[in-house]
Scaffold this motif. Sequence first.
Motif, PDB file in Angstrom:
ATOM      1  N   UNK A   1      -6.196  -4.789 -16.548  1.00 42.30           N
ATOM      2  CA  UNK A   1      -5.934  -6.074 -17.187  1.00 42.30           C
ATOM      3  C   UNK A   1      -5.156  -5.943 -18.475  1.00 42.30           C
ATOM      4  N   UNK A   2      -5.613  -5.065 -19.354  1.00 41.72           N
ATOM      5  CA  UNK A   2      -4.966  -4.937 -20.656  1.00 41.72           C
ATOM      6  C   UNK A   2      -3.575  -4.323 -20.517  1.00 41.72           C
ATOM      7  N   UNK A   3      -3.416  -3.379 -19.574  1.00 39.86           N
ATOM      8  CA  UNK A   3      -2.104  -2.778 -19.366  1.00 39.86           C
ATOM      9  C   UNK A   3      -1.041  -3.798 -18.980  1.00 39.86           C
ATOM     10  N   UNK A   4      -1.271  -4.603 -17.931  1.00 37.36           N
ATOM     11  CA  UNK A   4      -0.302  -5.643 -17.601  1.00 37.36           C
ATOM     12  C   UNK A   4      -0.092  -6.657 -18.727  1.00 37.36           C
ATOM     13  N   UNK A   5      -1.133  -6.932 -19.521  1.00 41.78           N
ATOM     14  CA  UNK A   5      -0.957  -7.841 -20.644  1.00 41.78           C
ATOM     15  C   UNK A   5       0.056  -7.285 -21.645  1.00 41.78           C
ATOM     16  N   UNK A   6       0.064  -5.978 -21.813  1.00 40.31           N
ATOM     17  CA  UNK A   6       1.047  -5.378 -22.695  1.00 40.31           C
ATOM     18  C   UNK A   6       2.458  -5.515 -22.167  1.00 40.31           C
ATOM     19  N   UNK A   7       2.586  -5.771 -20.859  1.00 38.79           N
ATOM     20  CA  UNK A   7       3.918  -5.894 -20.269  1.00 38.79           C
ATOM     21  C   UNK A   7       4.680  -7.094 -20.826  1.00 38.79           C
ATOM     22  N   UNK A   8       3.968  -8.164 -21.202  1.00 34.56           N
ATOM     23  CA  UNK A   8       4.657  -9.370 -21.662  1.00 34.56           C
ATOM     24  C   UNK A   8       5.355  -9.156 -23.001  1.00 34.56           C
ATOM     25  N   UNK A   9       4.640  -8.728 -24.059  1.00 37.08           N
ATOM     26  CA  UNK A   9       5.360  -8.495 -25.317  1.00 37.08           C
ATOM     27  C   UNK A   9       6.400  -7.391 -25.202  1.00 37.08           C
ATOM     28  N   UNK A  10       6.108  -6.348 -24.441  1.00 32.16           N
ATOM     29  CA  UNK A  10       7.098  -5.290 -24.287  1.00 32.16           C
ATOM     30  C   UNK A  10       8.265  -5.758 -23.425  1.00 32.16           C
ATOM     31  N   UNK A  11       8.016  -6.721 -22.530  1.00 28.15           N
ATOM     32  CA  UNK A  11       9.116  -7.312 -21.769  1.00 28.15           C
ATOM     33  C   UNK A  11      10.071  -8.078 -22.662  1.00 28.15           C
ATOM     34  N   UNK A  12       9.526  -8.783 -23.649  1.00 27.85           N
ATOM     35  CA  UNK A  12      10.374  -9.478 -24.624  1.00 27.85           C
ATOM     36  C   UNK A  12      11.198  -8.481 -25.433  1.00 27.85           C
ATOM     37  N   UNK A  13      10.553  -7.385 -25.818  1.00 28.94           N
ATOM     38  CA  UNK A  13      11.266  -6.358 -26.586  1.00 28.94           C
ATOM     39  C   UNK A  13      12.367  -5.739 -25.737  1.00 28.94           C
ATOM     40  N   UNK A  14      12.077  -5.488 -24.458  1.00 34.21           N
ATOM     41  CA  UNK A  14      13.075  -4.889 -23.569  1.00 34.21           C
ATOM     42  C   UNK A  14      14.284  -5.799 -23.391  1.00 34.21           C
TER      43      UNK A  14
ATOM     44  N   UNK B   1      16.238  -5.088 -26.829  1.00 31.56           N
ATOM     45  CA  UNK B   1      16.765  -3.762 -27.188  1.00 31.56           C
ATOM     46  C   UNK B   1      16.950  -2.841 -25.984  1.00 31.56           C
ATOM     47  N   UNK B   2      16.594  -3.310 -24.788  1.00 31.13           N
ATOM     48  CA  UNK B   2      16.769  -2.502 -23.595  1.00 31.13           C
ATOM     49  C   UNK B   2      15.494  -1.779 -23.185  1.00 31.13           C
ATOM     50  N   UNK B   3      15.397  -1.459 -21.889  1.00 33.92           N
ATOM     51  CA  UNK B   3      14.195  -0.831 -21.351  1.00 33.92           C
ATOM     52  C   UNK B   3      13.944   0.588 -21.884  1.00 33.92           C
ATOM     53  N   UNK B   4      14.979   1.452 -22.005  1.00 33.71           N
ATOM     54  CA  UNK B   4      14.680   2.818 -22.465  1.00 33.71           C
ATOM     55  C   UNK B   4      14.046   2.870 -23.848  1.00 33.71           C
ATOM     56  N   UNK B   5      14.593   2.146 -24.806  1.00 34.97           N
ATOM     57  CA  UNK B   5      14.020   2.150 -26.148  1.00 34.97           C
ATOM     58  C   UNK B   5      12.609   1.571 -26.136  1.00 34.97           C
ATOM     59  N   UNK B   6      12.402   0.529 -25.316  1.00 33.95           N
ATOM     60  CA  UNK B   6      11.075  -0.091 -25.246  1.00 33.95           C
ATOM     61  C   UNK B   6      10.045   0.874 -24.694  1.00 33.95           C
ATOM     62  N   UNK B   7      10.395   1.587 -23.618  1.00 35.92           N
ATOM     63  CA  UNK B   7       9.467   2.549 -23.026  1.00 35.92           C
ATOM     64  C   UNK B   7       9.172   3.684 -24.007  1.00 35.92           C
ATOM     65  N   UNK B   8      10.197   4.110 -24.749  1.00 34.69           N
ATOM     66  CA  UNK B   8       9.989   5.152 -25.761  1.00 34.69           C
ATOM     67  C   UNK B   8       9.001   4.682 -26.835  1.00 34.69           C
TER      68      UNK B   8
END
Length: 385
Positions: free
Chosen positions: A357-370, A373-380
């Motif tokens: 549950x918490x992992x997918x929830x983190x996908x939303x704010x990190x999706x906005x960041x991606x 600034x792009x997926x590679x920087x976000x994943x880093x």
Amino acid sequence: MLLAHTFRAFRHRNYAIFWSGLFLGHTGTLIQTTAQSWLIFQLTDSPFYLGLEGFCLGLPRLLFSAVGGAVVDRADRKLIFIVTQVAFLLVALFLGVMTYFDAIQVWQLLVVSALTGFLVSFEQPVRQSILPDVVPPADLPNAVTLYQMVFNGSMLFGPAAGGALIPIIGTEGCFFIASAGNLFVLMTIVVLPVRKLPRPARSKGLIGDTLDGLQVARRTPVFLALFTVHGVVTFCTKPYTQFMPVFARDILHVGAPGLGLLLMAPGAGAIVGGLTLALVRRLPKPHLLLFFLAAGFGLSIVLFAAAGYFPLALLFLFIAGGFQTTFLSAVAMLLQFQADETNRGRIMSLFGLINRGLGPMGSFPFGLIATAIGAPWTVAICGIL
């Protein structure tokens, strides 16, 4: 002798049936998940919607997992297991039919993710709580480790199969295969003996029992410590899988088959990590072990984001999968040992709440960041955090 010790939980027929059903069923689920992510990215061409899908999956788990654990501790666990699997079967069939007739829309996929999150809030604590029913206490640590390998090790087959099948049978075909997997799980549940737990002499009602479970987790130091470290690691590092379609298509240029391999690599590492932990009878200094595994997981994700070369990306994902599975198995093993029959469903539901549950929830704010600034920087950034 070594293999017999590593897989000692399989000596018990009921556990072998239970494990086999979950493995095939979860492999089908991962085929469905791969197809669903690919379909969303095709329909929207936006990493934002990939993050939104993760949010829709995670929010119901945050809202209902604690309640689901309380229901499991006081209701017929076998009936709950059957009902949830029938629902998963119908959802997969719906996706297959709608996609086959070219009537599927993004909002329907998001609703399916939300419904899946709600159903898993009840199904996951049932799965965890019946482990002591199918193995004796002496083999429970090994059973927990092999159980975790179902969900991490099946990544070796599910995503790869999904990525390979999409060009051949389309996403709708993947959804129909997932339906068959859910049907197989349903068949194994029917033949498994699941004890009916005695009703508590004094019950505070569903809400009261739910709050009691949360209080136990908060007031017991070992539970609080394990849930805290698990929550931090999961929120910051789980979202990297949501952006795999972006890496596959736009960064590494390997398409849908490459997407399957990218999602498969952590599963291969998960098998190696899980088998290593299965050999261990007792965790040496668990606090130091968890620190090492969490740090290794984060560093592997950073290196994957910076790779830019497909074989190297696969290598770092393989290493990440090994660290991730061993970390999750160690946390789950410690929780199972500390829980008892009066609260096991609620404690393990909180584990599932954080893990799924918490992992997918983190996908939303990190999706906005991606998106910015792009997926590679976000994943880093995820890995560093």
